[in-house]
Design an enzyme around this catalytic site. Sequence first.
Site, PDB file in Angstrom:
ATOM      1  N   CYS A  60       0.840  -1.199   0.000  1.00 46.04           N
ATOM      2  CA  CYS A  60       0.000   0.000   0.000  1.00 46.04           C
ATOM      3  C   CYS A  60       0.879   1.255   0.000  1.00 46.04           C
ATOM      4  CB  CYS A  60      -0.904   0.001   1.224  1.00 46.04           C
ATOM      5  SG  CYS A  60      -2.045   1.395   1.235  1.00 46.04           S
ATOM      6  N   CYS A  64       0.414   4.603   7.028  1.00 50.94           N
ATOM      7  CA  CYS A  64      -0.248   4.441   8.333  1.00 50.94           C
ATOM      8  C   CYS A  64       0.677   3.658   9.275  1.00 50.94           C
ATOM      9  CB  CYS A  64      -1.574   3.723   8.160  1.00 50.94           C
ATOM     10  SG  CYS A  64      -2.588   4.437   6.833  1.00 50.94           S
ATOM     11  N   CYS A  67       0.200  -0.097  10.338  1.00 54.03           N
ATOM     12  CA  CYS A  67      -0.320  -1.079   9.377  1.00 54.03           C
ATOM     13  C   CYS A  67       0.723  -2.032   8.816  1.00 54.03           C
ATOM     14  CB  CYS A  67      -1.024  -0.357   8.232  1.00 54.03           C
ATOM     15  SG  CYS A  67      -1.902  -1.508   7.154  1.00 54.03           S
ATOM     16  N   CYS A 104     -17.195  -8.484   4.771  1.00 54.01           N
ATOM     17  CA  CYS A 104     -16.513  -7.205   4.630  1.00 54.01           C
ATOM     18  C   CYS A 104     -15.189  -7.414   3.898  1.00 54.01           C
ATOM     19  CB  CYS A 104     -16.273  -6.633   6.027  1.00 54.01           C
ATOM     20  SG  CYS A 104     -15.439  -5.059   5.988  1.00 54.01           S
ATOM     21  N   CYS A 195     -19.508   3.046   8.103  1.00 54.66           N
ATOM     22  CA  CYS A 195     -18.826   2.358   9.197  1.00 54.66           C
ATOM     23  C   CYS A 195     -17.540   3.136   9.433  1.00 54.66           C
ATOM     24  CB  CYS A 195     -18.530   0.919   8.778  1.00 54.66           C
ATOM     25  SG  CYS A 195     -17.481   0.044   9.953  1.00 54.66           S
TER      26      CYS A 195
HETATM   27  N1  SAM Z   1      -6.741   0.614   3.007  1.00 56.26           N
HETATM   28  C1  SAM Z   1      -8.012   0.971   3.447  1.00 56.26           C
HETATM   29  C2  SAM Z   1      -7.986   2.138   4.405  1.00 56.26           C
HETATM   30  O1  SAM Z   1      -7.024   2.285   5.140  1.00 56.26           O
HETATM   31  O2  SAM Z   1      -8.954   2.907   4.414  1.00 56.26           O
HETATM   32  C3  SAM Z   1      -8.804  -0.154   4.063  1.00 56.26           C
HETATM   33  C4  SAM Z   1      -8.160  -1.163   4.982  1.00 56.26           C
HETATM   34  S1  SAM Z   1      -7.501  -0.582   6.525  1.00 56.26           S
HETATM   35  C5  SAM Z   1      -6.558  -1.964   6.997  1.00 56.26           C
HETATM   36  C6  SAM Z   1      -8.893  -0.453   7.596  1.00 56.26           C
HETATM   37  C7  SAM Z   1      -8.656  -0.018   9.014  1.00 56.26           C
HETATM   38  O3  SAM Z   1      -8.154  -1.085   9.777  1.00 56.26           O
HETATM   39  C8  SAM Z   1      -7.703   1.113   9.285  1.00 56.26           C
HETATM   40  O4  SAM Z   1      -8.257   2.364   9.041  1.00 56.26           O
HETATM   41  C9  SAM Z   1      -7.397   0.925  10.757  1.00 56.26           C
HETATM   42  O5  SAM Z   1      -8.295   1.664  11.551  1.00 56.26           O
HETATM   43  C10 SAM Z   1      -7.596  -0.570  10.966  1.00 56.26           C
HETATM   44  N2  SAM Z   1      -6.297  -1.235  11.221  1.00 56.26           N
HETATM   45  C11 SAM Z   1      -5.330  -1.477  10.310  1.00 56.26           C
HETATM   46  N3  SAM Z   1      -4.254  -2.034  10.884  1.00 56.26           N
HETATM   47  C12 SAM Z   1      -4.532  -2.142  12.207  1.00 56.26           C
HETATM   48  C13 SAM Z   1      -3.803  -2.630  13.321  1.00 56.26           C
HETATM   49  N4  SAM Z   1      -2.561  -3.082  13.208  1.00 56.26           N
HETATM   50  N5  SAM Z   1      -4.393  -2.591  14.537  1.00 56.26           N
HETATM   51  C14 SAM Z   1      -5.644  -2.102  14.661  1.00 56.26           C
HETATM   52  N6  SAM Z   1      -6.383  -1.626  13.640  1.00 56.26           N
HETATM   53  C15 SAM Z   1      -5.830  -1.647  12.422  1.00 56.26           C
HETATM   54  C1  DTB Z   2     -11.753  -1.894  11.165  1.00 51.23           C
HETATM   55  O1  DTB Z   2     -11.983  -0.859  11.819  1.00 51.23           O
HETATM   56  N1  DTB Z   2     -11.043  -2.915  11.595  1.00 51.23           N
HETATM   57  C2  DTB Z   2     -10.912  -3.934  10.575  1.00 51.23           C
HETATM   58  C3  DTB Z   2     -11.844  -3.404   9.467  1.00 51.23           C
HETATM   59  N2  DTB Z   2     -12.206  -2.106   9.943  1.00 51.23           N
HETATM   60  C4  DTB Z   2     -11.423  -3.391   8.068  1.00 51.23           C
HETATM   61  C5  DTB Z   2      -9.497  -4.184  10.176  1.00 51.23           C
HETATM   62  C6  DTB Z   2      -8.605  -4.547  11.317  1.00 51.23           C
HETATM   63  C7  DTB Z   2      -7.272  -4.854  10.776  1.00 51.23           C
HETATM   64  C8  DTB Z   2      -6.353  -5.384  11.835  1.00 51.23           C
HETATM   65  C9  DTB Z   2      -4.995  -5.656  11.335  1.00 51.23           C
HETATM   66  C10 DTB Z   2      -4.885  -6.654  10.221  1.00 51.23           C
HETATM   67  O2  DTB Z   2      -5.477  -7.758  10.301  1.00 51.23           O
HETATM   68  O3  DTB Z   2      -4.159  -6.377   9.263  1.00 51.23           O
HETATM   69 FE1  SF4 Z   3      -2.874   1.205   3.343  1.00 52.25          FE
HETATM   70 FE2  SF4 Z   3      -2.897   0.015   5.709  1.00 52.25          FE
HETATM   71 FE3  SF4 Z   3      -3.174   2.643   5.572  1.00 52.25          FE
HETATM   72 FE4  SF4 Z   3      -5.184   1.041   4.670  1.00 52.25          FE
HETATM   73  S1  SF4 Z   3      -4.468   1.221   6.780  1.00 52.25           S
HETATM   74  S2  SF4 Z   3      -4.325   2.867   3.667  1.00 52.25           S
HETATM   75  S3  SF4 Z   3      -3.956  -0.674   3.892  1.00 52.25           S
HETATM   76  S4  SF4 Z   3      -1.324   1.491   4.973  1.00 52.25           S
END
Ligand code: SAM
Ligand code: DTB
Ligand code: SF4
Length: 336
Positions: A60, A64, A67, A104, A195
């Site tokens: 990506c 973030c 992530c 989802c 959401c």
């Molecule tokens: N890439 C898209 C975005 O960021 O909008 C969609 C997927 S992203 C993984 C969705 C959400 O998952 C993020 O906004 C964040 O709030 C949550 N998330 C991602 N990684 C996480 C982590 N390591 N621990 C907790 N929440 C996480």
């Molecule tokens: C949200 O708030 N939590 C979910 C969903 N929306 C997409 C994602 C959590 C991701 C946790 C880390 C991972 O599995 O990569």
């Molecule tokens: Fe990309 Fe992860 Fe950020 Fe979603 S949360 S925009 S997958 S870096």
Amino acid sequence: MSAAPIHDAPRNDWTLDEIGALFALPFNDLLYRAQAVHRANFDPNRVQVSTLLSIKTGACAEDCAYCSQSAKYDTGLERERLLPLDEVIEAAQAARSKGSTRFCMGAAWRNPTDKNLDKVIEMIEAVRGLGMQTCVTLGMLTEPQARRLREAGLDYYNHNLDTSPEFYGNVISTRTFQDRLDTLQHVREAGINVCSGGILGMGETGTDRARMLQELANLPQHPQSVPINMLVQIEGTPLYGRDRLDTLQFVRSIAVARILMPKSYVRLSAGRTEMSDEMQALCFLAGANSIFYGERLLTTDNPAADHDRALFERLGINMETGELQADRQACGGSGH
Ligand code: SAM
Ligand code: DTB
Ligand code: SF4
């Protein structure tokens, strides 16, 4: 100052002082109020469950700091191309057979291209064809893209504010807090259920948690679903090794979310593998009424479905059976 009364209609004008006063209540008083709000609006013994699938993993462009999927950090994650439709259908069928009512699909994109969206729309249509509700999380959306998703029958779009506007710059530099608000506006105006929530335990202060909830609650309409994630610490990301958030502060945040957004589903989201059953029970008591269900979140583990079913059994909680389409735009803040 005293905390606001319990049976108020949804409000979009919460002040930081009012929210601070809720957080400052004795724990038992806060949970009592949250449970009263919960009971006035929902069946207290019912939890909605959704299953996640990562349809495009890794590489990506965003940074973030939490992530596993950002190309900026070496987290050891294999990048994958967009999953083929048959694999998505297979995963949705498996989720449905375990009792999940919403599927989802998440993609590690800054934003989808229009070509990407064609493929995702095929997935949405196929999953709807199985009788499941659909949710996608694809990054930023333009207005026309949101309208196309609505026309495809999408039920929910997930796009989190993630944290307070003040702490945001410590976590993400490649898109702004305002970009996120803009996407939420496009989704809301297209008539898709929103959401939106955030992550706790990233090193933010208590005021940041209050501010994040204030931003969510003061949107023109409350998000129909509010995921509250506990940071899943991923080795290789900048947030790896942060001090863990006190679990009771997490429960308090769920309770405050419930009080501020009385008709929204509050989702106890990522981080449950590190929570005890007792902590999760407290979160349900505080007003959480949905979870992610199934062994995997996007790239990290989630409790086994059997374990969750056993926990629900011990707590006398029923899984919501879900009536497709019935709850579209059925709840939210003022403006209804
Ligand atoms: N890439 C898209 C975005 O960021 O909008 C969609 C997927 S992203 C993984 C969705 C959400 O998952 C993020 O906004 C964040 O709030 C949550 N998330 C991602 N990684 C996480 C982590 N390591 N621990 C907790 N929440 C996480
Ligand atoms: C949200 O708030 N939590 C979910 C969903 N929306 C997409 C994602 C959590 C991701 C946790 C880390 C991972 O599995 O990569
Ligand atoms: Fe990309 Fe992860 Fe950020 Fe979603 S949360 S925009 S997958 S870096």
